[in-house]
Each structure stands twice: as C-alpha cells, then as structure tokens.
Design an enzyme around this catalytic site. Structure first.
Site, PDB file in Angstrom:
ATOM      1  N   ASP A 429     -21.664  38.935  -5.422  1.00 11.69           N
ATOM      2  CA  ASP A 429     -22.033  40.136  -4.681  1.00 11.69           C
ATOM      3  C   ASP A 429     -20.703  40.821  -4.063  1.00 11.69           C
ATOM      4  O   ASP A 429     -20.160  40.201  -3.378  1.00 11.69           O
ATOM      5  CB  ASP A 429     -23.126  39.470  -3.376  1.00 11.69           C
ATOM      6  CG  ASP A 429     -23.535  40.760  -2.626  1.00 11.69           C
ATOM      7  OD1 ASP A 429     -22.670  41.774  -2.506  1.00 11.69           O
ATOM      8  OD2 ASP A 429     -24.380  40.683  -1.834  1.00 11.69           O
ATOM      9  N   HIS A 430     -20.434  41.973  -4.573  1.00  9.37           N
ATOM     10  CA  HIS A 430     -19.113  42.565  -4.365  1.00  9.37           C
ATOM     11  C   HIS A 430     -19.099  42.963  -2.777  1.00  9.37           C
ATOM     12  O   HIS A 430     -18.132  43.394  -2.438  1.00  9.37           O
ATOM     13  CB  HIS A 430     -19.095  43.614  -5.512  1.00  9.37           C
ATOM     14  CG  HIS A 430     -17.457  43.861  -5.669  1.00  9.37           C
ATOM     15  ND1 HIS A 430     -16.473  43.371  -4.957  1.00  9.37           N
ATOM     16  CD2 HIS A 430     -16.973  44.578  -6.613  1.00  9.37           C
ATOM     17  CE1 HIS A 430     -15.377  43.794  -5.408  1.00  9.37           C
ATOM     18  NE2 HIS A 430     -15.562  44.338  -6.459  1.00  9.37           N
ATOM     19  N   ARG A 431     -20.278  42.953  -1.903  1.00  8.17           N
ATOM     20  CA  ARG A 431     -20.112  43.464  -0.597  1.00  8.17           C
ATOM     21  C   ARG A 431     -19.417  42.274   0.167  1.00  8.17           C
ATOM     22  O   ARG A 431     -18.837  42.352   1.204  1.00  8.17           O
ATOM     23  CB  ARG A 431     -21.556  43.834  -0.163  1.00  8.17           C
ATOM     24  CG  ARG A 431     -22.192  44.727  -0.922  1.00  8.17           C
ATOM     25  CD  ARG A 431     -23.721  44.970  -0.265  1.00  8.17           C
ATOM     26  NE  ARG A 431     -24.459  43.701  -0.810  1.00  8.17           N
ATOM     27  CZ  ARG A 431     -25.592  43.394  -0.589  1.00  8.17           C
ATOM     28  NH1 ARG A 431     -26.461  44.238   0.204  1.00  8.17           N
ATOM     29  NH2 ARG A 431     -26.249  42.280  -0.647  1.00  8.17           N
ATOM     30  N   ILE A 433     -17.855  39.292  -1.761  1.00  7.38           N
ATOM     31  CA  ILE A 433     -16.759  38.819  -2.394  1.00  7.38           C
ATOM     32  C   ILE A 433     -15.896  39.820  -3.298  1.00  7.38           C
ATOM     33  O   ILE A 433     -16.419  40.446  -3.938  1.00  7.38           O
ATOM     34  CB  ILE A 433     -17.507  37.775  -3.392  1.00  7.38           C
ATOM     35  CG1 ILE A 433     -17.871  36.347  -2.677  1.00  7.38           C
ATOM     36  CG2 ILE A 433     -16.177  36.853  -4.439  1.00  7.38           C
ATOM     37  CD1 ILE A 433     -18.778  35.457  -3.212  1.00  7.38           C
TER      38      ILE A 433
END
Ligand code: CAO
Length: 457
Positions: A429-431, A433
């Site tokens: 989850d780029h939010r 990591i």
C-alpha cells in the site's frame, strides 16, 4: 385461515450472544420472505435475520441491545394459510397444523453476513451454493464495492434510503464504525429540508469517486452456446473484498528473486530423513511455505511498518504476528490465518498450515480462523508461473506473492552457477510504504531465504 409462525435466529457462524443493533420491522408491518427483521452485529460482521416467510409481524420478541444466539426467537409472524406453503423457505420445515393451533417452529435461512474488512467470513460452513436450501440468494453488485460507493448500511436502510431518494453517500453514519441507521437517514432528510450543513459526507462526495461506465450487458448466447453457473458464496464475498481493495488501495508490486538452493536441499533432506514418520502421520512434511512464513516473521519484525494497518490518520503497529496464507478451495479463495507465527518453529507452522488448509478445503474454517491477519502470503509455487501482482488483503498493508522456483544460471562474480531461484512479488500500500522500504523488505527476505541462520542474528 391465518397461521402464527415463529422466526428464529438462524446459523450465524458460531457467534453467540450477538447484540441486536437495529429493529427493521415493527408489529403490524407486512414483510416479504427473506426481508430483514433485525440486524445483529458481532465483532467483525453485521448480519440480518431474514424472515423465513411472508406475512404480518404480530409480535417482536427482541428489543435493541438484546443479545441473541442461534435458535433465539425473534418474531411471531402471521402468515396467510394459503400463502404459507408457496412462500416457505426451501429449508423450512413447517410443523403439521395441530389443533389447537400452536406456533410452528420453522428453520430459518442462514443470516446474511456483511464482513467489515479482511477475509471473507462465511456465515455458515460448509458453504452451500446460492439457491440451495438454507441460504438466501445474495446479489453481487460490482458498483457497490467501488470507492465512495460503500456506505456502511444494512440492506433495509439502503432500501429505505432508496424509497426516499436519499443518496447514502451524503449521509453521516453515527453508529459504530460509521454505520448508517434508519434514524441517520431521517436526520439527514430533516437537515436537508432545513438547509443545515450535513457533516463530512458531501465533502467526500464532492472530492469525487470513480465515474465509470456501467458494466457491459451482452447477450453471449447470440455468439454461440453458453452455460451460466452461479458464483459460490465465497466467490461473491471474496470478489467484493478484492474489488474494494483493488479499487481503494494504491498498489505497487516489487519483484525480486531469492536463492533458495541451500534451503531446498535442507527441506528435502529433512523430509527424506523423516519420510517414515511423516507417512505414519507422526510428523509433518516441511513445506517451502512454512519456511517463507518463518522468514517473513523476521522481516516483519525488522520492518514493522509492514506489520501494520491504516486507521484513519493513524498507523496501527501490531505487536503480534499472525500470518494469512491464500488457499485455493473448491468453493473459491479463502485466507486462513496462522496465529503467533513468531512464537512457532517451522515444523509447527507446517503442521498447523496443513490443518488449516484441510479445513479450508472442506469449508470448515471458523470465522475466527480467518481473522486478525497482519500480512498474507499467496503461494502459487506448487502450480507455476513466474510472477504475479497479488491484491492486498485489507486492512493489511502488504502481501507477498510466491511463484514457482526455477534453476537458473547466476553470475557469482567469476562464473555462472546453477542456483534455485524463487520469484517474489510483494504488493504494498503506497500510502503507508514507499518503494525503498519495499525493496529493503524483499532484499532482506532474499538474504534470509538464502541463509536462514541470519534470522537468528
Ligand atoms: N516452487 C516450486 N515448487 C513448489 C513451490 C515453489 N515456490 N512451492 C511448493 N512447491 C511444490 C512443493 O515442493 C510440492 O511438491 P512435492 O509434492 O513434490 O513436494 C508441491 O509444490 C505442493 O506444495 P505443498 O504441498 O508444499 O503446498 P504449498 O505449501 O505450496 O501450498 C497451499 C499450500 C494451501 C498454499 C496451496 O495448496 C494453495 O492453495 N495454493 C494456491 C494459493 C492461491 O490460490 N493463491 C492465489 C491467490 S490470488 O487468487
């Protein structure tokens, strides 16, 4: 002549003493078969108790806040004698009409569970196909799982809102976890009529959801012979979860390879040494997945952001390590959760995984055996493929996909050497990591798999 019948709490997946959080009908109301009577809320799911038959509510036997369990009496319903037979649920067993008349006990259909998050939770096990006795049909609406299209409300409240022409996205739910009740809808209507502001919901809607074309409607039979098969209950529930996770989480997948030559040698020689005991059921075969779980535990401990969940503006870091693993079953994909993997050795992990996978295949996993996961591993290594992009199992923030290992020539600085390489696909989850953290994760995982002694350092 009308007949009085009892509506009772059906199989609710082993939950007991579940609170009634909403009364969906009142005495005097006419109800249709399968219409919700009350809503129950367990720790993880809300369930509606459906009416097993059409009729008029004579008496409600529960009130808000009451705790109920399977078999508990919910309502007495007056059923028109001529309507009773054709509208009874397929599983219903209407008692013979004795004289003097006594309310008949009717086996109610299973409750419809709405899982708040995480893995699909069948309301009963083993899972039956829709249309079979005991399970009311569930509609799968792709639109209902898209972002900004998932207001948390029961089907009855949705129906009520539809009747009033209220968009539930505009309504602030004041129940637990933002649940929207009938009163919230009324409150919203009053506020709109009086011109008062309505909280955050309109701002969210104004920010925009996805504006998509409707799903294509095609008459496939026009182009050739077809067969239409209903999705299984698990497919419908996991499909809705997957669609939500795919649409709402900004996924990135980091690919890598780990040298498992030595690990595979160790695994094979251990299994050969213990072949007799394993065959006699006195020991467990060590699987590559069990080693992967052990290695992932060490990586999660080193990089705790991966062992976390988003909760609004907070990141919840977990002090425990429960690992989910995707299991392919005849009814669809399920994710059993192996608890406290940090406190177990590889042999115990392999044994427990085997037991959980067998329960999964037989449709006998309990809801709690699919809850509480921190991180999921999806292994297609036993089947094939080089890499894939697994979908994160919300509210987790990462998932590791594992593909089939392959012998490859690897340059060691002087010459090519044959090494057994395991493909890794880490979706995150780029939010939460960033890419550098993900690359560190797979690099360290690769180092551990190449030499598990590092996990002890
Ligand atoms: N590379 C090469 N071979 C592998 C391997 C890998 N990464 N992982 C396992 N294998 C081999 C094993 O060595 C074993 O072969 P042998 O029987 O000759 O020893 C065979 O594949 C079966 O492996 P296994 O019994 O160890 O099973 P597993 O631990 O790989 O998997 C389970 C268990 C439950 C995860 C699996 O049965 C399953 O359901 N996999 C599918 C998961 C899935 O559907 N994921 C996708 C989710 S997204 O749709």
């Amino acid at each position: 002549m009308a007949e009085l019948k009892e509506a009772r709490v059906p199989d609710i997946g082993g939950h007991g003493d579940v609170p009634v959080i909403e009364l969906l009908v009142k005495p005097g109301d006419s109800v249709g078969k399968d219409q919700g009577l009350v809503t129950l809320e367990s720790d993880k799911a809300t369930m509606e108790v459906p009416s097993p038959f059409a009729g008029v509510i004579k008496e409600l036997k529960v009130k808000l806040g009451d705790n109920v369990s399977e078999g508990g009496l919910v309502a007495i319903i007056e059923v028109a004698a001529d309507a009773a037979a054709p509208t009874a649920a397929p599983a219903a067993v209407a008692a013979p009409t004795p004289a003097p008349p006594k309310p008949a006990v009717v086996a109610a259909p299973a409750a419809v569970a709405v899982v708040e998050s995480g893995a699909p939770v069948p309301a009963r096990a083993p899972v039956a196909e829709p249309g079979q006795p005991g399970i009311p049909p569930m509609r799968f609406e792709a639109d209902a799982v898209l972002p900004a299209k998932v207001p948390y409300a029961s089907p009855a409240v949705r129906l009520y809102a539809r009747e009033l022409g209220v968009d539930l996205l505009q309504v602030s739910g004041r129940g637990r976890n933002g649940r929207i009740s009938r009163e919230d809808v009324q409150h919203h209507v009053k506020a709109v009529m009086s011109g008062a502001p309505q909280g955050l919901a309109p701002a969210v809607a104004a920010a925009g959801g996805l504006s998509l074309l409707p799903w294509p409607k095609v008459d496939f039979a026009k182009f050739g012979a077809i067969e239409s098969k209903p999705l299984s209950r698990i497919q419908k529930i996991s499909g809705a979860n997957l669609a939500r996770n795919w649409a709402m989480i900004p996924h990135v997948t980091q690919f890598d390879e780990a040298d498992i030559t030595a690990l595979e040698e160790l695994r094979v020689s251990f299994n050969n040494e213990n072949a007799k005991a394993i065959a006699a059921g006195k020991g467990s075969k060590l699987t590559m997945l069990a080693f992967l779980i052990k290695a992932c535990v060490a990586v999660l401990q080193k990089y705790p952001t991966f062992n976390a969940s988003l909760d609004g503006d907070n990141l919840v870091l977990k002090q425990y390590v429960h690992i989910g693993f995707a299991a392919d079953t005849p009814n669809g994909l399920v994710v059993p959760v192996l608890r406290d993997a940090d406190q177990k050795g590889v042999a115990q992990i392999a044994r427990e995984m085997g037991e959980l996978a067998a329960l999964a295949r037989d449709g006998k996993l309990k809801p709690e055996q699919m809850q509480g996961g921190c991180f999921t591993i999806s292994s297609l290594g036993g089947i094939g493929g080089t890499k894939f992009t697994p979908i994160i199992n919300a509210p987790e923030v990462a998932i590791l996909g594992v593909s089939k290992s392959e012998m490859k020539p690897v340059w060691n600085g002087e010459k090519f050497k044959p090494r057994l390489m395991l493909p890794l696909s880490l979706s995150y989850d780029h939010r939460v990591i960033d890419g550098a953290a993900a690359a560190r994760f797979t690099t360290y995982l690769g180092q551990l798999l190449a030499d598990l002694r590092r996990a002890m350092l």
